[in-house]
Design a protein around this motif. Structure first.
Motif, short mmCIF file in Angstrom:
data_model
loop_
_atom_site.label_atom_id
_atom_site.label_comp_id
_atom_site.label_asym_id
_atom_site.label_seq_id
_atom_site.Cartn_x
_atom_site.Cartn_y
_atom_site.Cartn_z
N UNK A 278 0.78 -1.27 0.08
CA UNK A 278 -0.03 -0.12 -0.11
C UNK A 278 0.85 1.23 0.03
N UNK A 279 1.98 1.29 0.70
CA UNK A 279 2.96 2.29 0.70
C UNK A 279 3.52 2.58 -0.52
N UNK A 280 3.78 1.49 -1.38
CA UNK A 280 4.26 1.57 -2.51
C UNK A 280 3.43 2.05 -3.75
N UNK A 281 2.24 1.60 -3.52
CA UNK A 281 1.08 2.18 -4.49
C UNK A 281 0.81 3.46 -4.19
N UNK A 282 0.70 3.92 -3.12
CA UNK A 282 0.40 5.47 -2.67
C UNK A 282 1.52 6.22 -3.40
N UNK A 283 2.73 5.86 -3.39
CA UNK A 283 3.96 6.40 -3.96
C UNK A 283 3.65 6.55 -5.60
N UNK A 284 3.26 5.38 -6.02
CA UNK A 284 3.05 5.43 -7.66
C UNK A 284 2.00 6.30 -7.91
N UNK A 285 0.96 6.36 -6.92
CA UNK A 285 -0.21 7.38 -7.37
C UNK A 285 0.14 8.78 -7.27
N UNK A 286 1.44 9.06 -6.59
CA UNK A 286 1.66 10.40 -6.29
C UNK A 286 2.46 10.80 -7.51
N UNK A 287 2.84 9.92 -8.40
CA UNK A 287 3.91 10.11 -9.53
C UNK A 287 3.52 9.92 -10.68
N UNK A 288 2.18 9.81 -10.81
CA UNK A 288 1.39 9.66 -12.36
C UNK A 288 0.48 10.85 -12.28
N UNK A 289 0.13 10.99 -13.50
CA UNK A 289 -0.98 12.01 -14.02
C UNK A 289 -2.58 11.38 -13.89
N UNK A 290 -2.55 9.95 -14.10
CA UNK A 290 -3.39 9.14 -14.24
C UNK A 290 -4.32 8.98 -13.18
N UNK A 291 -5.45 8.90 -12.83
CA UNK A 291 -6.37 8.49 -11.49
C UNK A 291 -6.41 7.49 -11.44
N UNK A 292 -5.87 6.34 -12.42
CA UNK A 292 -6.10 4.97 -12.32
C UNK A 292 -4.79 4.25 -12.74
N UNK A 293 -4.43 3.40 -11.62
CA UNK A 293 -3.24 2.79 -11.92
C UNK A 293 -3.67 1.47 -12.93
N UNK A 294 -2.87 1.03 -13.78
CA UNK A 294 -3.15 -0.22 -14.54
C UNK A 294 -1.85 -1.32 -14.65
N UNK A 295 -2.19 -2.57 -13.83
CA UNK A 295 -1.12 -3.50 -13.73
C UNK A 295 -1.47 -4.49 -14.77
N UNK A 296 -0.87 -4.51 -15.85
CA UNK A 296 -1.06 -5.40 -16.93
C UNK A 296 -0.31 -6.61 -16.90
N UNK A 297 -0.62 -7.99 -17.24
CA UNK A 297 0.20 -9.02 -17.38
C UNK A 297 0.82 -9.56 -15.83
N UNK A 298 -0.11 -9.78 -15.00
CA UNK A 298 0.23 -10.37 -13.92
C UNK A 298 0.01 -12.06 -13.82
N UNK A 299 0.97 -12.55 -13.71
CA UNK A 299 0.63 -14.12 -14.03
C UNK A 299 -0.22 -14.53 -12.99
N UNK A 300 -1.05 -15.44 -13.56
CA UNK A 300 -2.16 -15.98 -12.86
C UNK A 300 -1.56 -17.02 -11.85
#
Length: 331
Positions: A278-300
């Motif tokens: 959650x700490x890492x995700x919050x930091x990523x949100x602070x450093x992108x213009x997008x209101x949505x994070x998209x994480x593609x190709x997570x292995x099943x």
């Protein structure tokens, strides 16, 4: 006058030459790949303009299952990020017009040539005419000629027709990949707060350790488009966040500063927790213009999936990674 162009536009302009962009000279077309009909041929895209490729791309994906927002600059960025080689890419031409394409990424991995399907498409007016079949057949033959180790692609789980086509030419399913989204809930673009770790901010501009066990941190091997090579190909457009616990790299994340696309999320096996992620995700949100994070190709069924779901990530669509092994007997 001050240059007000966005950084990503300047980055693209500086390395556009890498794509060998030029106007097509039809008198110099290489016919060694073979002629399908008297006015139809498959050949390299090395002499095809980006404008022509872009026009065909937009037409081909206009009714795609996943909505495509792909202006010319974004297509160029995608091609650079994924190591697209126009010299190794194929185009299907009819009467001098690009009717279909197979954009090919090329990298040396562990000393071997590996190819990747950046994008394959056929313009709407010519779908169902066997052009896609001809392109896949052509690229399999080309992979053999350059002595490639393997050819990798991704195909939507619901696209049974494409899966059948690839299987026809020897591609097999390697793994299932899942795509996730996360709402930043107004956190996007927020700058450093008073209680934010100074150490984390300082670490943002450093590099990942060269000997980092990427698969161990991410709990799976990142796909082609999310690899470290892709990150380095377009470093200026991504933000790297390192989360330290003393001298130990507890976790990290890489996000596109404009689109919110996550390349990698990793946590040290001894420090994995929902709180750390959650700490890492919050930091990523602070450093992108997008209101949505998209994480593609997570292995099943990878370990990180449970942490993503705990944080509220939503599975949007799934696809298969398929691979054609050129010389399976040599393995």
């Amino acid at each position: 006058m001050k240059n007000t162009e966005p950084n990503y536009i300047r980055s693209i302009k500086n390395i556009t030459a890498m794509l060998s962009i030029s106007e097509r000279n039809y008198n110099g077309v290489d016919k060694k790949m073979g002629t399908i009909k008297s006015t139809m041929m498959i050949t390299s895209l090395s002499q095809t303009s980006m404008e022509e490729i872009h026009a065909a791309f937009i037409d081909a994906f206009s009714d795609y299952e996943v909505r495509m927002d792909m202006p010319l600059a974004k297509l160029q960025e995608m091609m650079i990020t994924r190591s697209c080689s126009l010299a190794d890419s194929l185009g299907y031409f009819g009467n001098g017009k690009l009717l279909g394409f197979l954009l090919v990424g090329k990298r040396i991995m562990d000393g071997k040539i590996v190819l990747y399907d950046v994008a394959t498409g056929v313009v709407k007016g010519h779908q169902g005419e066997g052009i896609g079949d001809a392109l896949v057949k052509g690229i399999v033959e080309a992979a053999r000629k350059v002595n490639a180790d393997r050819f990798i692609l991704e195909v939507l789980q619901n696209n049974k027709a494409a899966q059948k086509l690839y299987a026809k030419y020897g591609f097999g399913i390697a793994r299932k990949l899942k795509c996730y989204e996360y709402s930043c809930d107004g956190k996007a673009g927020i700058q450093k707060t008073e209680n934010q770790s100074d150490q984390a901010i300082a670490d943002d501009e450093t590099r990942l350790p060269a000997d980092l066990d990427i698969a161990g941190y991410c709990t799976f091997n990142p796909s082609w488009q999310n690899s470290c090579a892709s990150f380095l190909n377009m470093r200026a457009n991504h933000h790297l966040h390192l989360q330290k616990n003393g001298d130990v790299l507890a976790g990290y994340g890489i996000v596109h500063t404009r689109t919110g696309s996550i390349l990698q999320l990793g946590m040290h096996p001894d420090h994995r927790s929902t709180e750390l992620l959650e700490t890492i995700i919050s930091a990523l949100c602070r450093h992108t213009e997008s209101a949505v994070l998209k994480y593609l190709n997570v292995e099943d069924n990878s370990l990180i999936e449970s942490y993503l779901l705990d944080l509220g990530f939503r599975n949007t669509i799934n696809q298969f990674e398929m691979a054609y092994v050129v010389n399976p007997k040599c393995r």
